[in-house]
Structure formats: structure tokens, C-alpha cells
Scaffold this motif. Structure first.
Motif, PDB file in Angstrom:
ATOM      1  N   ILE A   9       1.030  -1.192  -0.043  1.00  0.00           N
ATOM      2  CA  ILE A   9       0.047  -0.039  -0.095  1.00  0.00           C
ATOM      3  C   ILE A   9       0.963   1.140   0.115  1.00  0.00           C
ATOM      4  N   GLY A  10       1.960   1.257   0.763  1.00  0.00           N
ATOM      5  CA  GLY A  10       2.853   2.293   0.697  1.00  0.00           C
ATOM      6  C   GLY A  10       3.984   1.900   1.450  1.00  0.00           C
ATOM      7  N   LEU A  11       5.037   2.792   1.241  1.00  0.00           N
ATOM      8  CA  LEU A  11       6.380   2.737   1.788  1.00  0.00           C
ATOM      9  C   LEU A  11       6.440   2.934   3.343  1.00  0.00           C
ATOM     10  N   GLU A  12       5.334   3.849   3.874  1.00  0.00           N
ATOM     11  CA  GLU A  12       5.060   4.306   5.120  1.00  0.00           C
ATOM     12  C   GLU A  12       5.253   2.895   5.923  1.00  0.00           C
ATOM     13  N   TYR A  13       4.676   1.886   5.494  1.00  0.00           N
ATOM     14  CA  TYR A  13       3.991   0.809   5.987  1.00  0.00           C
ATOM     15  C   TYR A  13       5.326  -0.300   6.216  1.00  0.00           C
ATOM     16  N   LEU A  14       6.454   0.131   5.478  1.00  0.00           N
ATOM     17  CA  LEU A  14       7.559  -1.164   5.217  1.00  0.00           C
ATOM     18  C   LEU A  14       8.708  -0.664   6.149  1.00  0.00           C
ATOM     19  N   HIS A 134      -1.681  10.388  -1.842  1.00  0.00           N
ATOM     20  CA  HIS A 134      -1.099   9.601  -0.490  1.00  0.00           C
ATOM     21  C   HIS A 134       0.058   8.956  -1.208  1.00  0.00           C
ATOM     22  N   GLU A 135       0.264   7.750  -1.980  1.00  0.00           N
ATOM     23  CA  GLU A 135       1.527   7.171  -2.127  1.00  0.00           C
ATOM     24  C   GLU A 135       1.684   6.459  -3.493  1.00  0.00           C
ATOM     25  N   HIS A 136       2.578   6.184  -4.070  1.00  0.00           N
ATOM     26  CA  HIS A 136       2.901   5.477  -5.112  1.00  0.00           C
ATOM     27  C   HIS A 136       4.043   4.587  -5.001  1.00  0.00           C
ATOM     28  N   PRO A 137       3.909   3.548  -4.266  1.00  0.00           N
ATOM     29  CA  PRO A 137       5.147   2.901  -3.698  1.00  0.00           C
ATOM     30  C   PRO A 137       6.051   2.235  -4.476  1.00  0.00           C
ATOM     31  N   ALA A 171       6.276  12.064  -4.351  1.00  0.00           N
ATOM     32  CA  ALA A 171       7.335  12.752  -3.477  1.00  0.00           C
ATOM     33  C   ALA A 171       6.853  12.108  -2.102  1.00  0.00           C
ATOM     34  N   ARG A 172       5.862  11.726  -1.565  1.00  0.00           N
ATOM     35  CA  ARG A 172       5.433  11.206  -0.216  1.00  0.00           C
ATOM     36  C   ARG A 172       6.267   9.790  -0.207  1.00  0.00           C
ATOM     37  N   SER A 173       5.900   9.057  -1.302  1.00  0.00           N
ATOM     38  CA  SER A 173       6.676   7.559  -1.157  1.00  0.00           C
ATOM     39  C   SER A 173       8.029   7.759  -1.196  1.00  0.00           C
ATOM     40  N   ASP A 174       8.533   8.603  -1.986  1.00  0.00           N
ATOM     41  CA  ASP A 174      10.298   8.833  -2.181  1.00  0.00           C
ATOM     42  C   ASP A 174      10.640   9.602  -0.835  1.00  0.00           C
ATOM     43  N   ILE A 175      10.141  10.128  -0.294  1.00  0.00           N
ATOM     44  CA  ILE A 175      10.450  10.784   1.154  1.00  0.00           C
ATOM     45  C   ILE A 175      10.722   9.702   2.180  1.00  0.00           C
ATOM     46  N   LYS A 180      14.196   6.272   5.029  1.00  0.00           N
ATOM     47  CA  LYS A 180      14.325   5.141   5.767  1.00  0.00           C
ATOM     48  C   LYS A 180      15.475   4.372   5.344  1.00  0.00           C
ATOM     49  N   LEU A 181      15.897   4.700   4.290  1.00  0.00           N
ATOM     50  CA  LEU A 181      17.247   3.808   3.777  1.00  0.00           C
ATOM     51  C   LEU A 181      18.378   5.001   4.081  1.00  0.00           C
TER      52      LEU A 181
END
Lengths: 307, 182
Positions: A9-14, A134-137, A171-175, A180-181
Motif C-alpha cells: 500500500i505504501g512505503l510508510e508501512y514497510l 497519498h503514495e505511489h510505492p 514525493a510522499r513515497s520517495d520521502i 528510511k534507507l
């Protein structure tokens, strides 16, 4: 590590580890696309459905090729001729298609949260291909993959994301992904298009492109989404181009040390001048190539988690 | 959690070296060294393939191309066990069209790995010949597949496992039969 999540769903949740795991898996898939037989039988007999409620060429094609290179069957669902236009809810639509025994939905929707809503109502894997602001993971994953390929790492790489941060799911997913990395992320754009409090996501903010350029190894130009500019956050596209666009002069000043990325489709003449998009330190087409490998990895892992 | 309850040594370092020497001679006699390529199946088959290549080079002063296959994406148990935790890259950097391929794996058991490897090879090109070498043939085939060159053939019961240990990955060259219980 074993992949357990049925949805993306999104990188926020990984976690960092999960993101790296997808990137590592993608690496082994990249070779498949360079062979004369661009196909492996891993997902033979599985069915993947493209559920795009919003127009898309690149992402849809990329997912379709990724699924086909894994030998899955792909169905692209055309929303304009579907029963959605007759008033069916998205959950009903998804449930009806799932009743035909499909294994994975790739969902794009103009409303944030739509893919998650579907994922809570179906057994099939759900991959978010972009939802509202929202996101584009998978875009962020292919960006991470591209950066890692060029720099050999992501930690401490300095990347500036330039443009309409406010409306950008990329941008949201990239951030999420880059912070995180361990990358050093800066966002840059006209003040009305930088969300208040974005520093809390772990990024620096600047309103001057020169400052962003000076502190970067990569500049990531977002597409100015003309369709989202009806709220008059920008005076004009021309003004944006003057203050934030990368033209020949700005490019000349940075070309030795900076890579350029863009999620596409480009607005030539607005955020990027034509002559710059073709330069050798543009990674734009590498991103597109890597998109297939990353999406193959995501399909393989999410569908694989279902047994 | 697995518990080791019984262990037996099947091959030691010397026997493994002899098996590799032997296959080199057989390959030269039966396949010839011209147009020969070696492809090892990950993991372990790749290291054994490397040893064979080195042996051929030493014995006959030839330079044989060496490639590695990862057959994860060609397995037939995806629906049963799901995505494999680790996929590594297939590394065959030469054209295998009209080549004679010596396929190398450590243990031949059900035959399913070799079935997958053959599919992977066909996707890479059209070799004129494919022959199979395994260090250990342990029986219990589920598919009509057999090896052309075998280091050691031995009947191993289903509840026993053959463990091929290699210096490169396990610090020691030996082959064990291990009886394990859950």
C-alpha cells in the motif's frame, strides 16, 4: 527473511529491511528483461488484474509487462466502459472480479486510501499503483533501485525533490523510502506547494533551487500536474519554470556532479527543458527500465506470500 | 527445529577430488572439449562446476566458459510454498546456442531441480547437447531424469538427507548422510 505481506500500500508501512529485500529481489529480476526470451515461468497460472480508475500509460504498461514476464495472465480493466460508471462501488467491483478467481489487483485511484479499502475486502494481493496524494510505492522503489544502482548505496546520498510536493504521491513515497534507507532528503518548491510541517518526515526544506542544487547528488524533478493547479497555488507555469525549471544554464552550472531524475511524464519546457532531459546524467530512462524489475519483484513477493 | 540423530560420512575431500578428476576425463572422452560450456546450478552446483572448470584447465590447458543458474523462478512448487526467500542472479554471460552444455549439480534426488534447470537453459538458447553431472545420485526420482556422469551413486532413505559441504561455503570438503527428526 520471508515475505509475509499480501499487499503493498505504501512505503510508510514497510521497514527498512523490507524495502531492501524488495530491491534485492528486483536485482535478480533485472536480468530477465535483457535476455532473448524475456520470460520466466514463476507466476504461471496466476491472474493479475489492472484496476485503473485514473488514466496511466507508463505505470500500467510497466505492471502489465512485469506480470507477463513472470508468465502471469493480465487483465486490464477499463473503467470508462465498466459498471463503475453505472454506480457500482469500488469494493463491489473488486469483489466481483475476485469472484472470478484472480490473484492480484493493481489499483490506481484518484482518492487516497482506495487501494487499502479494496485490500481489506479481498483475499487477493493488492498493489497500490498510486492513490490520490497519498503514495505511489512502486515508483519510489524503482527510484531507490536506480539510485542504488548508480551510487552502490542509498545511505548519505543527497537527493533534492523539486516541485509540487503538496500534491505529489511520488514525493510522499520517495520521502518515506529515501529517509528510511538513510539518504539526505531535501524538498524544494514554491512555498504554497510545500506542505507545512513536512520537516517532521525527516527532510530539509528550501524555497530556492540554487540551494537545492548546491546540496545534492541527485535532483528529482516532479511533474507539475497541470490538472492539479486549479486552486491557483502557482501564478503561472511560466513563472514556475523561471524559478524552478532546469534549463541549459542551470544545467551547465551543475552537470559535472549531479544526476537528474523524473517520474514522468515530463512537461518539457516547464520543470525540465528538452535539451536537459536528454543529457547523459539524466537517469530518466534508467528509471523506466528498472520499473519493470521492481514491479516483477513486488508481484512475485506479494502473490507468493499467499501460497 | 531439526535434530540430528545420526550421521554418516559418504565422501571425504580426497574422494570428492577424485570424482571431479574422473568426470573431467569422462567429459573429454564423451563430449569433447571444443564448444564445451559448464553451467552450475546454485547453490553448491556452481562451486562444483567451478572446480570442474579448474580441473579441466589444469589437465588439458583449456579455458572453458562457466555460467551459473538460479532456478528459483522455474520451480514447480510456487503455489505450494510461495515466493522463495532468496533469489540470486542467473549468470550465463555467453551464448549457449549450438554449445555443448555440461550441467552440474550437487545432489540428484527427485529430478525436479534438473527439470527446472533444463527449462531455464532452453530460455537462454538452444544448445546442441546437454549432459548432467551430479556429485551424488541418491535415488527416489519423481521424474524421468537421469545423470550422465555421477560422482557416487547411493541409496538414501527419504528421511535422510545428503549434505554436500564445500570449503567455499561450509569450510570443509565432505559429503554426509544425515538422519534428521523434527
Amino acid at each position: 527473511m520471508k515475505w509475509e505481506k499480501k499487499d503493498l500500500i505504501g512505503l510508510e508501512y514497510l521497514t527498512k529491511r523490507e524495502i531492501e529485500y524488495i530491491l534485492d529481489t528486483a536485482k535478480s529480476f533485472k536480468g530477465v528483461s535483457t535476455r532473448s526470451v524475456k520470460k520466466v515461468p514463476a507466476l504461471r497460472g496466476k491472474t493479475v488484474v489492472n484496476l485503473f480508475f485514473e488514466p496511466s500509460t507508463r505505470t500500467k504498461t510497466s505492471f502489465e509487462l512485469a506480470a507477463k514476464r513472470l508468465s502471469a495472465d493480465v487483465l486490464s480493466f477499463d473503467v470508462s466502459t465498466s459498471s463503475v460508471s453505472k454506480g457500482e462501488t469500488i469494493v463491489d467491483t473488486a469483489k466481483n472480479i475476485e469472484a472470478m478467481k484472480v490473484d492480484c489487483f493493481i489499483v490506481r485511484h484518484s482518492v487516497a486510501g482506495a487501494p487499502e479499502l479494496i485490500s481489506r475486502n479481498v483475499e487477493a494481493a493488492v498493489i497500490n499503483a498510486g492513490d490520490g496524494c497519498h503514495e505511489h510505492p512502486t515508483q519510489a522503489l524503482l527510484d531507490l533501485f536506480t539510485v542504488r544502482e548508480v551510487f552502490g548505496k542509498i545511505k548519505d546520498v543527497r537527493i533534492s525533490i523539486i516541485g509540487d510536493i503538496l500534491h505529489s504521491r511520488v514525493a510522499r513515497s520517495d520521502i518515506w523510502g529515501f529517509t528510511k534507507l538513510g539518504a539526505k532528503v531535501m524538498v524544494c518548491g514554491p512555498p504554497p506547494l510545500i506542505p507545512i510541517g513536512i520537516e517532521k518526515m525527516g527532510v530539509k526544506v528550501t524555497y530556492h533551487i540554487e540551494e537545492a542544487i548546491k546540496n545534492s547528488d541527485i535532483i528529482y524533478l516532479l511533474r507539475i500536474q497541470k490538472e492539479r493547479q486549479k486552486e491557483n497555488f502557482l501564478t503561472s507555469l511560466k513563472e514556475y519554470s523561471f524559478f524552478y525549471g532546469i534549463d541549459q544554464d542551470r544545467y551547465e552550472s551543475i552537470k559535472d556532479k549531479i544526476f537528474i531524475m523524473h517520474p514522468g511524464p515530463m512537461n518539457r519546457g516547464v520543470e525540465i527543458k528538452s535539451e536537459v532531459a536528454e543529457k547523459e546524467n539524466s537517469l530518466i530512462l534508467n528509471q523506466v527500465t528498472n520499473g519493470i524489475a521492481v514491479r516483477m519483484a513486488v508481484l512475485y513477493l506479494t502473490i507468493g506470500s499467499r501460497k | 527445529m531439526w535434530y540430528y540423530i545420526h550421521m554418516k560420512k559418504l565422501m571425504d575431500k580426497k574422494e570428492m577430488e577424485e570424482a571431479i578428476e574422473k568426470v573431467c576425463e569422462e567429459v573429454k572422452k564423451e563430449m569433447g572439449l571444443s564448444n564445451l560450456v559448464i553451467i552450475g546450478i546454485k547453490r553448491r552446483g556452481d562451486i562444483i562446476a567451478k572446480k570442474i572448470r579448474e580441473c579441466l584447465e589444469k589437465k588439458y590447458k583449456v579455458d572453458i566458459p562457466l555460467g551459473f543458474l538460479d532456478i528459483t523462478l522455474y520451480r514447480d512448487d510456487f503455489s505450494k510454498i510461495g515466493a522463495n526467500p532468496v533469489i540470486s542472479e542467473t549468470d550465463v554471460l555467453f551464448n549457449i546456442d549450438d554449445k555443448k552444455v555440461l550441467l552440474v549439480d550437487d545432489v540428484l534426488y527427485t529430478g525436479r531441480t534438473i527439470r527446472a534447470a533444463l527449462d531455464a537453459i532452453v530460455d537462454l538458447g538452444r544448445p546442441s547437447l546437454v549432459r548432467l553431472f551430479v556429485l551424488i545420485d541418491r535415488g527416489h526420482r519423481e521424474l524421468p531424469i537421469s545423470a550422465d556422469f555421477v560422482g557416487k551413486k547411493v541409496e538414501v532413505k527419504k528421511n535422510e538427507m545428503v549434505e554436500v559441504k564445500l570449503k567455499e561455503t561450509d569450510g570443509v570438503d565432505e559429503v554426509l548422510i544425515v538422519e534428521k527428526e523434527k
